[in-house]
Design an enzyme around this catalytic site. Structure first.
Site, PDB file in Angstrom:
ATOM      1  N   GLN A  72      23.116 -24.526   3.961  1.00  0.00           N
ATOM      2  CA  GLN A  72      21.776 -23.931   3.918  1.00  0.00           C
ATOM      3  C   GLN A  72      21.394 -23.286   5.250  1.00  0.00           C
ATOM      4  O   GLN A  72      20.221 -23.256   5.631  1.00  0.00           O
ATOM      5  CB  GLN A  72      20.746 -24.996   3.512  1.00  0.00           C
ATOM      6  CG  GLN A  72      20.825 -25.346   2.037  1.00  0.00           C
ATOM      7  CD  GLN A  72      20.507 -24.153   1.137  1.00  0.00           C
ATOM      8  OE1 GLN A  72      19.748 -23.258   1.502  1.00  0.00           O
ATOM      9  NE2 GLN A  72      21.084 -24.139  -0.052  1.00  0.00           N
ATOM     10  N   SER A  73      22.350 -22.731   5.948  1.00  0.00           N
ATOM     11  CA  SER A  73      22.088 -22.121   7.250  1.00  0.00           C
ATOM     12  C   SER A  73      21.193 -20.887   7.155  1.00  0.00           C
ATOM     13  O   SER A  73      21.512 -19.921   6.453  1.00  0.00           O
ATOM     14  CB  SER A  73      23.421 -21.732   7.889  1.00  0.00           C
ATOM     15  OG  SER A  73      23.204 -20.909   9.020  1.00  0.00           O
ATOM     16  N   ASN A  74      20.096 -20.926   7.890  1.00  0.00           N
ATOM     17  CA  ASN A  74      19.243 -19.731   8.020  1.00  0.00           C
ATOM     18  C   ASN A  74      19.919 -18.698   8.911  1.00  0.00           C
ATOM     19  O   ASN A  74      19.729 -17.498   8.725  1.00  0.00           O
ATOM     20  CB  ASN A  74      17.901 -20.117   8.641  1.00  0.00           C
ATOM     21  CG  ASN A  74      17.181 -21.169   7.845  1.00  0.00           C
ATOM     22  OD1 ASN A  74      16.840 -20.950   6.686  1.00  0.00           O
ATOM     23  ND2 ASN A  74      16.971 -22.340   8.436  1.00  0.00           N
ATOM     24  N   ALA A 106      25.899 -24.563   8.339  1.00  0.00           N
ATOM     25  CA  ALA A 106      25.796 -25.476   7.200  1.00  0.00           C
ATOM     26  C   ALA A 106      25.539 -24.649   5.929  1.00  0.00           C
ATOM     27  O   ALA A 106      25.194 -23.467   6.014  1.00  0.00           O
ATOM     28  CB  ALA A 106      24.678 -26.482   7.427  1.00  0.00           C
ATOM     29  N   VAL A 119      23.131 -18.094   9.075  1.00  0.00           N
ATOM     30  CA  VAL A 119      24.111 -17.345   8.277  1.00  0.00           C
ATOM     31  C   VAL A 119      23.393 -16.287   7.429  1.00  0.00           C
ATOM     32  O   VAL A 119      23.823 -15.131   7.385  1.00  0.00           O
ATOM     33  CB  VAL A 119      24.952 -18.307   7.403  1.00  0.00           C
ATOM     34  CG1 VAL A 119      25.730 -17.543   6.334  1.00  0.00           C
ATOM     35  CG2 VAL A 119      25.898 -19.131   8.285  1.00  0.00           C
TER      36      VAL A 119
END
Ligand SMILES: *Cc1c(COP(=O)(O)O)cnc(C)c1O
Length: 339
Positions: free
Chosen positions: A80-82, A78, A84
């Site tokens: 706001q992916s942590n 997403a 990524v």
């Protein structure tokens, strides 16, 4: 459990601390003196560009990527992916290129959500980012990018969403071993571990690690997206795959996998008053900074279940899986709710 044979690369700050939460414990104590004694396993402190639970998985995934002589990491998540963010950071640390696909999964158009928080950090670290709409088949999109990268003569290593395959989940089998060793050293009897569960690798790795060790500590996953039957099936499948890598598939039984998905609210990455209340309570008791998407929802569940008396007399370890960087993406949503 012999993990060195999987050749993880070492960059996480381990072991992460295991700390008591005295003030939160006191607030959740019922008038009759019930409620859990709460501890926290600080996997928000794994050290990789803000840290979080994906760092442990990435130690094993990078081990495989480097063994394969990859020059480019690919992953998805997403906006706001942590996961990524931590993958981009791992690529930077090893001099690899990194291409990521970000899905507008929550539908938020707020400027802080689309530009700040994790995505700001991804850009800062130099990731090549592709944006796709909500509902995109992310696994297919990732395969397409991998084909393009390979066609251009580079050597991609594809990391699934959340780093959740059996290789990644080994990082949480290791965490299980680390936590049990800490508890034994301290003389701490743990009755239950509570964690957020999303792409399933964290809970699956914990369940597999505990089962292979024979540690008999139940794990409760608190879901952030899928309904219970889907979430438990995903965790179970991956836990069996992970235990298979460890040579003991038979030790993971279906009853070891328990997810409570009653606290998702309106959907993945969408917060409600109870999530904001959980974020505030953790921040204002033990100065614990949780995140809006995962640990805030898990704490919403932990608070509700504690107040129902479900953990009376238990020592409960809450796994802090990180994500506080995402708080800045929710400034506009939390505005006016922080008094
Ligand atoms: C990814 C993530 C989780 C969920 O872990 P899974 O292994 O995907 O189930 C929990 N908390 C945070 C902060 C995360 O980024």
């Amino acid at each position: 459990m012999h993990l060195a044979r999987f050749n993880p690369v070492r960059f996480a700050h381990l072991p992460t601390p295991l700390e008591p939460l005295p003030r939160l414990t006191e607030v959740l104590m019922t008038p009759g003196g019930g409620g859990p004694a709460l501890w926290v396993k600080r996997d928000d402190c794994t050290g990789l560009a803000g840290g979080g639970n994906k760092t442990r998985k990435l130690e094993y995934l990078l081990g495989e990527a480097l063994a394969n002589d990859a020059d480019t990491l690919l992953t998805q998540g997403a906006v706001q992916s942590n996961h990524v963010r931590q993958t981009v950071a791992a690529a930077v640390r090893f001099g690899l290129s990194c291409e990521v696909i970000l899905e507008a999964r929550t539908g938020s158009q707020a400027i802080d959500y689309t530009r700040s928080g994790n995505v700001l950090l991804d850009e800062l670290m130099g990731a090549k980012i592709r944006h796709v709409p909500a509902g995109t088949d992310m696994t297919l999109a990732l395969a397409q990018v991998a084909a393009e990268v390979a066609a251009s003569g580079r050597r991609p290593y594809v990391i699934p969403g959340g780093g959740s395959n059996a290789i990644g989940a080994l990082g949480y089998a290791e965490c299980a071993m680390e936590l049990v060793a800490q508890a034994n050293d301290m003389g701490l009897e743990i009755d239950r571990i509570v964690t957020a569960t999303g792409s399933a690798g964290t809970q699956a790795g914990l369940v597999a690690g505990l089962a292979v060790m024979g540690a008999d500590i139940p794990v409760l996953g608190i879901g952030v997206r899928a309904p219970r039957d889907v979430q438990e099936a995903n965790v179970f499948r991956l836990a069996v795959e992970t235990a298979t890598l460890l040579g003991h598939a038979d030790r993971v039984t279906r009853d070891l996998v328990v997810a409570d998905c009653d606290y998702v609210g309106a959907g993945y990455g969408i917060i409600d008053d109870a999530v904001i209340a959980a974020l505030k309570l953790a921040a204002r008791t033990d100065a614990l900074l949780l995140d809006p998407v995962y640990t805030g929802k898990a704490m919403k569940g932990l608070i509700a279940l504690s107040r129902e008396g479900r953990f009376d007399g238990e020592t409960v370890v809450f796994l802090h899986t990180g994500g506080a960087q995402g708080l800045f993406a929710y400034q506009s949503v939390m505005e006016g709710h922080l008094q």
